[in-house]
Motif scaffolding. Sequence first.
Motif, PDB file in Angstrom:
ATOM      1  N   TYR A  37       4.024  33.446 -94.758  1.00 47.64           N
ATOM      2  CA  TYR A  37       5.217  32.962 -94.069  1.00 47.64           C
ATOM      3  C   TYR A  37       6.282  34.034 -94.236  1.00 47.64           C
ATOM      4  O   TYR A  37       6.191  34.887 -95.109  1.00 47.64           O
ATOM      5  CB  TYR A  37       5.684  31.639 -94.685  1.00 47.64           C
ATOM      6  CG  TYR A  37       4.729  30.491 -94.452  1.00 47.64           C
ATOM      7  CD1 TYR A  37       3.496  30.431 -95.110  1.00 47.64           C
ATOM      8  CD2 TYR A  37       5.042  29.462 -93.566  1.00 47.64           C
ATOM      9  CE1 TYR A  37       2.607  29.402 -94.891  1.00 47.64           C
ATOM     10  CE2 TYR A  37       4.166  28.404 -93.341  1.00 47.64           C
ATOM     11  CZ  TYR A  37       2.953  28.383 -94.017  1.00 47.64           C
ATOM     12  OH  TYR A  37       2.085  27.355 -93.789  1.00 47.64           O
ATOM     13  N   GLN A  39      10.746  34.904 -93.836  1.00 49.60           N
ATOM     14  CA  GLN A  39      12.102  34.399 -93.636  1.00 49.60           C
ATOM     15  C   GLN A  39      13.038  35.580 -93.476  1.00 49.60           C
ATOM     16  O   GLN A  39      13.200  36.400 -94.390  1.00 49.60           O
ATOM     17  CB  GLN A  39      12.544  33.537 -94.817  1.00 49.60           C
ATOM     18  CG  GLN A  39      13.870  32.859 -94.614  1.00 49.60           C
ATOM     19  CD  GLN A  39      14.142  31.792 -95.665  1.00 49.60           C
ATOM     20  OE1 GLN A  39      13.517  31.751 -96.716  1.00 49.60           O
ATOM     21  NE2 GLN A  39      15.073  30.911 -95.357  1.00 49.60           N
ATOM     22  N   ARG A  45      12.370  29.686 -92.837  1.00 49.85           N
ATOM     23  CA  ARG A  45      11.058  30.246 -93.120  1.00 49.85           C
ATOM     24  C   ARG A  45      10.089  29.801 -92.031  1.00 49.85           C
ATOM     25  O   ARG A  45      10.067  28.628 -91.638  1.00 49.85           O
ATOM     26  CB  ARG A  45      10.577  29.804 -94.497  1.00 49.85           C
ATOM     27  CG  ARG A  45       9.348  30.535 -94.998  1.00 49.85           C
ATOM     28  CD  ARG A  45       9.022  30.154 -96.434  1.00 49.85           C
ATOM     29  NE  ARG A  45      10.113  30.530 -97.345  1.00 49.85           N
ATOM     30  CZ  ARG A  45      10.018  30.431 -98.674  1.00 49.85           C
ATOM     31  NH1 ARG A  45       8.895  29.981 -99.242  1.00 49.85           N
ATOM     32  NH2 ARG A  45      11.037  30.768 -99.434  1.00 49.85           N
ATOM     33  N   GLU A  46       9.255  30.736 -91.570  1.00 50.78           N
ATOM     34  CA  GLU A  46       8.333  30.426 -90.488  1.00 50.78           C
ATOM     35  C   GLU A  46       6.928  30.892 -90.823  1.00 50.78           C
ATOM     36  O   GLU A  46       6.740  31.848 -91.570  1.00 50.78           O
ATOM     37  CB  GLU A  46       8.789  31.090 -89.180  1.00 50.78           C
ATOM     38  CG  GLU A  46       8.827  32.602 -89.228  1.00 50.78           C
ATOM     39  CD  GLU A  46       9.223  33.227 -87.890  1.00 50.78           C
ATOM     40  OE1 GLU A  46       9.569  32.494 -86.952  1.00 50.78           O
ATOM     41  OE2 GLU A  46       9.168  34.475 -87.792  1.00 50.78           O
ATOM     42  N   LEU A  47       5.962  30.234 -90.222  1.00 52.64           N
ATOM     43  CA  LEU A  47       4.577  30.614 -90.405  1.00 52.64           C
ATOM     44  C   LEU A  47       4.301  31.928 -89.698  1.00 52.64           C
ATOM     45  O   LEU A  47       4.748  32.142 -88.565  1.00 52.64           O
ATOM     46  CB  LEU A  47       3.654  29.524 -89.864  1.00 52.64           C
ATOM     47  CG  LEU A  47       2.149  29.757 -89.957  1.00 52.64           C
ATOM     48  CD1 LEU A  47       1.434  28.424 -90.180  1.00 52.64           C
ATOM     49  CD2 LEU A  47       1.586  30.425 -88.721  1.00 52.64           C
ATOM     50  N   TYR A  93       8.455  38.297 -96.817  1.00 50.49           N
ATOM     51  CA  TYR A  93       7.162  37.662 -96.557  1.00 50.49           C
ATOM     52  C   TYR A  93       6.671  36.962 -97.817  1.00 50.49           C
ATOM     53  O   TYR A  93       6.617  37.560 -98.898  1.00 50.49           O
ATOM     54  CB  TYR A  93       6.153  38.708 -96.094  1.00 50.49           C
ATOM     55  CG  TYR A  93       6.363  39.145 -94.675  1.00 50.49           C
ATOM     56  CD1 TYR A  93       7.478  39.904 -94.313  1.00 50.49           C
ATOM     57  CD2 TYR A  93       5.477  38.778 -93.658  1.00 50.49           C
ATOM     58  CE1 TYR A  93       7.694  40.284 -92.989  1.00 50.49           C
ATOM     59  CE2 TYR A  93       5.678  39.149 -92.350  1.00 50.49           C
ATOM     60  CZ  TYR A  93       6.787  39.902 -92.020  1.00 50.49           C
ATOM     61  OH  TYR A  93       7.003  40.259 -90.707  1.00 50.49           O
ATOM     62  N   TRP A 111       3.611  28.949-104.029  1.00 54.14           N
ATOM     63  CA  TRP A 111       4.243  30.017-103.275  1.00 54.14           C
ATOM     64  C   TRP A 111       4.428  31.243-104.151  1.00 54.14           C
ATOM     65  O   TRP A 111       4.693  31.133-105.347  1.00 54.14           O
ATOM     66  CB  TRP A 111       5.630  29.590-102.777  1.00 54.14           C
ATOM     67  CG  TRP A 111       5.619  28.569-101.701  1.00 54.14           C
ATOM     68  CD1 TRP A 111       5.594  27.219-101.844  1.00 54.14           C
ATOM     69  CD2 TRP A 111       5.642  28.814-100.296  1.00 54.14           C
ATOM     70  NE1 TRP A 111       5.595  26.599-100.627  1.00 54.14           N
ATOM     71  CE2 TRP A 111       5.638  27.551 -99.651  1.00 54.14           C
ATOM     72  CE3 TRP A 111       5.694  29.969 -99.498  1.00 54.14           C
ATOM     73  CZ2 TRP A 111       5.662  27.418 -98.260  1.00 54.14           C
ATOM     74  CZ3 TRP A 111       5.721  29.848 -98.127  1.00 54.14           C
ATOM     75  CH2 TRP A 111       5.699  28.575 -97.517  1.00 54.14           C
TER      76      TRP A 111
END
Length: 121
Positions: A37, A39, A45-47, A93, A111
Amino acid sequence: QVQLVETGGGLVQAGGSLRLSCAASGNIFSINEMGWYRQAPGNQRELVAVIDSGGSTNYADSVKGRFTISRDNAKNTVILQMNSLKPEDTAVYYCKCGGVTAGYYYGMDYWGKGTLVTVSL
């Protein structure tokens, strides 16, 4: 305790390539899904890309054809090969391991701390 260690971030010119690696450790029996992911400043935050234990993958539309995700189940490692990088790929990332069975715990998500990727013009 499961720990994720990410390596491979850095500064690259537009059009260049980087390879991110994430290694999971800590008495792990299995990991269902591994992924990346990102940001960017001011954004959520995005996939970016995920891969399941069977090798099925899913990519964000913005990276399809440029990024490739792979994993080594024996080493609990996930790799993100990033080609044709663009300035808009600049972000922190994060590696994520989902559905982890380790020790006495089942189905946990973990994470990494993140690695910065900066793409300059």
